[in-house]
Design a protein around this motif. Structure first.
Motif, PDB file in Angstrom:
ATOM      1  N   ASP A  99     -13.016  98.572  47.397  1.00 48.81           N
ATOM      2  CA  ASP A  99     -13.994  98.412  46.318  1.00 48.81           C
ATOM      3  C   ASP A  99     -14.467  99.762  45.784  1.00 48.81           C
ATOM      4  OD1 ASP A  99     -15.326  99.261  48.538  1.00 48.81           O
ATOM      5  OD2 ASP A  99     -16.931  97.757  48.440  1.00 48.81           O
ATOM      6  N   ARG A 100     -13.660 100.796  45.998  1.00 49.72           N
ATOM      7  CA  ARG A 100     -14.043 102.125  45.541  1.00 49.72           C
ATOM      8  C   ARG A 100     -12.948 102.732  44.675  1.00 49.72           C
ATOM      9  NH1 ARG A 100     -16.410 104.887  51.144  1.00 49.72           N
ATOM     10  NH2 ARG A 100     -18.049 103.332  51.530  1.00 49.72           N
ATOM     11  N   PHE A 101     -13.350 103.759  43.938  1.00 47.26           N
ATOM     12  CA  PHE A 101     -12.410 104.530  43.137  1.00 47.26           C
ATOM     13  C   PHE A 101     -12.448 105.984  43.634  1.00 47.26           C
ATOM     14  CE2 PHE A 101     -13.659 100.959  40.554  1.00 47.26           C
ATOM     15  CZ  PHE A 101     -12.451 100.529  40.005  1.00 47.26           C
ATOM     16  N   TYR A 102     -11.283 106.570  43.779  1.00 49.31           N
ATOM     17  CA  TYR A 102     -11.188 107.911  44.362  1.00 49.31           C
ATOM     18  C   TYR A 102     -10.714 108.925  43.324  1.00 49.31           C
ATOM     19  CZ  TYR A 102     -11.797 105.834  48.943  1.00 49.31           C
ATOM     20  OH  TYR A 102     -12.314 105.168  50.028  1.00 49.31           O
ATOM     21  N   LEU A 103     -11.272 110.105  43.406  1.00 50.37           N
ATOM     22  CA  LEU A 103     -10.793 111.273  42.669  1.00 50.37           C
ATOM     23  C   LEU A 103     -10.424 112.321  43.711  1.00 50.37           C
ATOM     24  CD1 LEU A 103     -12.311 112.994  39.536  1.00 50.37           C
ATOM     25  CD2 LEU A 103     -11.729 114.341  41.547  1.00 50.37           C
ATOM     26  N   VAL A 104      -9.164 112.721  43.747  1.00 56.96           N
ATOM     27  CA  VAL A 104      -8.690 113.725  44.702  1.00 56.96           C
ATOM     28  C   VAL A 104      -8.072 114.878  43.919  1.00 56.96           C
ATOM     29  CG1 VAL A 104      -7.228 114.200  46.696  1.00 56.96           C
ATOM     30  CG2 VAL A 104      -8.220 111.916  46.401  1.00 56.96           C
ATOM     31  N   CYS A 105      -8.516 116.113  44.220  1.00 55.73           N
ATOM     32  CA  CYS A 105      -7.940 117.289  43.557  1.00 55.73           C
ATOM     33  C   CYS A 105      -7.473 118.272  44.619  1.00 55.73           C
ATOM     34  CB  CYS A 105      -8.934 117.935  42.599  1.00 55.73           C
ATOM     35  SG  CYS A 105     -10.500 118.431  43.345  1.00 55.73           S
ATOM     36  N   TYR A 106      -6.606 119.204  44.212  1.00 53.39           N
ATOM     37  CA  TYR A 106      -5.922 120.094  45.162  1.00 53.39           C
ATOM     38  C   TYR A 106      -6.039 121.555  44.733  1.00 53.39           C
ATOM     39  CZ  TYR A 106      -3.971 115.526  46.240  1.00 53.39           C
ATOM     40  OH  TYR A 106      -3.830 114.194  46.553  1.00 53.39           O
ATOM     41  N   PRO A 107      -7.230 122.147  44.910  1.00 55.12           N
ATOM     42  CA  PRO A 107      -7.405 123.545  44.499  1.00 55.12           C
ATOM     43  C   PRO A 107      -6.779 124.554  45.480  1.00 55.12           C
ATOM     44  CG  PRO A 107      -9.496 122.330  44.458  1.00 55.12           C
ATOM     45  CD  PRO A 107      -8.514 121.510  45.235  1.00 55.12           C
ATOM     46  N   PHE A 108      -6.642 124.187  46.760  1.00 52.92           N
ATOM     47  CA  PHE A 108      -6.129 125.099  47.798  1.00 52.92           C
ATOM     48  C   PHE A 108      -6.966 126.376  47.859  1.00 52.92           C
ATOM     49  CE2 PHE A 108      -2.529 122.502  46.546  1.00 52.92           C
ATOM     50  CZ  PHE A 108      -2.020 122.088  47.769  1.00 52.92           C
TER      51      PHE A 108
END
Length: 847
Positions: free
Chosen positions: A637-646
């Motif tokens: 029931d959730r929405f995810y935002l995943v980013c990869y700055p390293f």
């Protein structure tokens, strides 16, 4: 330097005969430093491990002392050479190594160490009767400079040797050391400075740190660079290396438990191994697990900074004697320790920095012409890439650069008070002296005056409280503008609280024999070391935890001691320590990004990791060197935002806090975030990937550089982070003391005191010098604002949004970090592995 090492004509005959008796020839850089010393010049020596760097630093002092003794056997002795080390263990090790040539040449030279572990009676005797050569630390130098006889004690000083200088220069300890060097220049104007380092990315910056800032290029030290040694042999442990393809590489976690059987086999196959870990918690865990595997009863020891000094010295002596097969250790042993019988270095987990890895590799095989051997043990799939990047950097000889920094104002306040403890000072004269220290060369007279006023009165908001008045006018004669310490109690308080390393409040751990729910005073028992107060606060009698290589049962508290008994519990907790983790260096982060972008570099990766990246490329897209990949997908029931700055955990945590505020304003209703070294995941009740369709936020606006303006200020005003940072600055500056004669403050007492003062200053004197120091520390340390700013600048116009119907393979590791229970640390990773199966199956499903 124009001197030929082969002839050895620059060496005194006694020293030349000693070299010949060993079958050695003096190396060119050793003779170069000898020649520079005879010309009265300072030097920065950059030399690889095993090149005789330490002997090069001390050779001029030994030759000079030998010549003085021959010319005048009855000479009045005084301190000739001061050696400063970043580690207690290194000071002890260098003393032991230096004693060999002194004894073999029968030189009348006395050598002693002075660290926090040195008994008080010996320290007092050293001040009355100093040795010829004293091995010490930056904190002990500051303490010695605070005594009224400092001028006499250091008046005979000819040389100061600064070992592993790169490890000190770029920190608050380096600020304190630079101020101490500036004071030594006043007390011993002809003093030579010798800097030693094996790993330097920017030699010129280190050379400027080493010498007084006079504006005269002629006053800078000479740089002497020794030839490189043999290339190290570095392997990355993967299932293929173990010969067992069924051993999987974990998607997440930091314990490297899966690899411990292979690590144990490596220990069995070598004479002596150093097993480095990045935290004290991991040290306890790895040591315990290796003992469970130790069917051969190999002598394996544990070494980290929270263990009692006697235990650490015992391990160091056993290593020197060659009676141990392995030591599990933290950074307490990763600088300069010379144990020639170490033939393998194991690094558990990724090293987080190219320079740190080079230092650790250098602990193996102190023979210049033979390669050092090292094995990197990645704990998860991202760390496989980081280990390969670190391996490539080490083979190229690449190093992490120094981070530009200005001298800390809280450290300056501590130094000002220390000067006043020694003798009355004139503010204008002290300002000129402080400006000669490299970190403070840009310090304005106005800011220096504010620091002096703060030390004198506490500043405008606190000047009505007598307890904050630590300086007073000397008033010995009319026109005397000098300031002095306000009282003997102020001097004693300063000496008991000196230093820049602020550990979390600690409790001593005492082993007792009696078991019971109520601690009983006077039960005896030996000390094992110290553990953080916050961890003990979470325990109830009967709870068990790992410490000092034992499984311990908590029995209760007796004043400032945690009483424990031995236990055989199967699943003990593992203490974690404040500030224990190393940040991922900028240099290594850029190399990892490059590995993602260049498939030709995947050949060195094990098959499971290559497959992981290939599925990611098919399901989503791979991050590039200069862009920012942002993935959005639903789950449950959730929405995810995943980013990869390293960009490392600290920078990602700051980014997560700021993005959460922006997403909240956009109506995404964020619920939380989790940051790893490589990526950042946020979860919301509404889809953040659709913000642009509602014309509330585009991804470019979401990651705009202006988030470091009002958003950052607003978040800082609401967070408790600044209060914690302020507490550390207040302790370093001397405003709040941890220790005072006859009493020890608990962590809660210190926090209560600092919070009250922080609130007063925020309301009545927001530009107070300590608040400025707090903001600077938070920005450069806990928040890593500079790194976030560089990242936002780098990805401007290069943000790649990828909408997915489910989690991607690359997102799995950071999502597995959600919900971890920190108090049990590594012990929970087996449970996490079982819970992760569904998530991994979802990410790798091809349809």
């Amino acid at each position: 330097m124009g001197r030929d090492a082969s002839g050895g004509e620059a060496l005194p005959p006694l020293f030349l005969r000693w070299f010949e008796s060993r079958g050695w020839q003096p190396r060119a850089h050793q003779l170069a430093l000898l020649g520079l010393a005879r010309a009265g010049k300072s030097a920065l020596l950059i030399a690889p491990t095993g090149a005789g760097k330490t002997l090069a630093g001390f050779l001029p002092s030994l030759a000079d002392l030998a010549a003085q003794s021959t010319a005048d056997p009855q000479r009045k002795r005084g301190l000739h050479t001061l050696y400063i080390s970043p580690l207690k263990a290194l000071a002890v090790d260098v003393k032991r190594n230096l004693e060999a040539p002194v004894a073999e040449m029968d030189l009348p030279i006395s050598i002693e160490t002075r660290t926090g572990d040195t008994p008080q009676n010996r320290r007092q005797r050293q001040r009355r009767d100093p040795p010829d050569i004293l091995m010490t630390t930056p904190e002990q130098l500051a303490l010695l400079l605070s005594y009224k006889e400092a001028g006499e004690f250091f008046g005979s000083l000819s040389c100061v040797v600064l070992d592993e200088l790169h490890a000190l220069a770029n920190s608050k300890r380096g600020d304190l050391l630079a101020l101490g060097l500036a004071r030594l220049a006043k007390l011993a104007p002809k003093l030579r400075r010798v800097g030693l380092s094996a790993t330097v990315a920017e030699p010129d910056a280190l050379r400027h740190y080493l010498m007084p800032q006079t504006g005269d290029e002629e006053s800078l030290s000479e740089i002497v660079v020794a030839p490189p040694g043999a290339r190290p042999e570095i392997s990355v442990l993967t299932p293929a290396d173990e010969g067992r393809e069924e051993v999987r590489i974990p998607w997440s976690g930091h314990s490297a438990r899966h690899a411990l059987p292979a690590v144990y086999e490596a220990i069995r196959a070598n004479r002596t191994a150093l097993v480095f870990v990045n935290t004290r918690s991991q040290a306890e865990f790895v040591f315990q697990e290796l003992w469970r595997l130790n069917e051969d009863a190999l002598p394996i020891a544990l070494h980290h900074g929270s263990l009692v000094a006697e235990a650490r010295r015992k391990v160091e002596a056993a290593m020197s004697a060659g009676t141990l097969r392995a030591v599990v250790c933290t950074s307490t042993l990763d600088l300069g320790i010379d144990w020639g019988e170490v033939d393998l270095v194991v690094n558990m987990g990724a090293p987080k920095g190219a320079s740190r890895l080079a230092q650790r590799i250098g602990r193996a095989n102190h023979r210049l012409d033979e390669p050092s051997r090292a094995m990197l043990v990645p704990a998860n799939r991202f760390e496989v890439l980081e280990c390969e990047a670190a391996r490539a950097a080490a083979l190229e000889g690449a190093q992490d650069g120094m981070i530009a920094r200005e001298g800390a104002l809280d450290v300056l306040a501590q130094h000002v008070l220390g000067c006043a403890c020694s003798e009355p000072f004139d503010p204008d004269a002290l300002y000129r002296e402080v400006r000669s220290a490299a970190p403070y060369r840009a310090l304005s007279r106005e800011d220096f005056g504010k620091v002096v006023d703060f030390v004198s009165t506490g500043g405008y908001a606190l000047k009505n409280y007598d307890r904050f008045a630590r300086l007073r006018p000397n008033a010995k004669a009319e026109g005397d503008m000098r300031l002095r310490a306000a009282s003997p109690a102020v001097i004693q308080q300063y000496r008991m609280n000196i230093g820049t390393i602020v550990e979390a409040p600690m409790l001593k751990v005492r082993m007792v024999k009696s078991r019971g729910r109520r601690p009983i005073g006077g039960m005896g028992g030996r000390y094992l070391g110290e553990i953080e107060e916050y961890f003990i606060d979470q325990l109830s009698p009967g709870d068990t935890f790992l410490f000092a290589g034992h499984v311990l049962r908590f029995e209760g508290l007796a004043e400032t001691e945690a009483l424990v008994t031995k236990s055989n519990a199967a699943e003990p907790m593992i203490p974690s320590y404040y500030g224990g983790k190393f940040p991922l260096s900028t240099y290594l982060a850029s190399r990892v990004r490059r590995m993602f972008a260049h498939r030709e570099e995947w050949a060195a990766l094990p098959a499971p990791v290559r497959e992981w990246l290939e599925i990611q490329a098919w399901r989503s897209v791979l991050p590039g060197e200069s862009n920012l990949l942002v993935e959005c997908f639903p789950r449950g029931d959730r929405f995810y935002l995943v980013c990869y700055p390293f960009e490392g955990r600290l920078a990602h945590q700051t980014l997560g806090m700021l993005l959460t505020r922006r997403l909240d304003r956009a109506g995404a209703r964020p619920l939380g975030f989790v940051a790893s070294e490589y990526s950042l995941a946020l979860w919301c009740l509404r889809d953040p990937g659709l913000m642009h369709e509602r014309h509330e936020f585009t991804m470019a606006e979401l990651f705009a550089e202006d988030m470091l303006g009002d958003d950052l200020d607003a978040w800082l005003a609401e967070s408790s982070l600044l209060k914690r940072t302020f507490r550390d600055c207040a302790i370093i500056s001397g405003l709040i003391e941890r220790r005072f004669p006859g009493q020890e403050k608990s962590g809660r007492q210190v926090t209560f005191s600092s919070d009250l003062i922080y609130n007063v200053l925020r309301e009545h004197e927001p530009d107070h010098i300590l608040l400025r120091a707090t903001y600077n520390d938070a920005a450069t340390g806990l928040l890593d604002v500079g790194r976030v700013a560089e990242m936002l600048k780098r990805v401007k116009g290069r943000i790649l949004l990828k909408r997915l119907d489910r989690v991607s393979p690359l997102a799995v590791p950071v999502l597995l970090d959600i919900g971890k229970v920190s108090v049990r640390g590594e012990a929970d990773e087996a449970l996490l592995s079982e819970a992760a199966d569904d998530l991994i199956a979802e990410a790798t499903r091809l349809v």
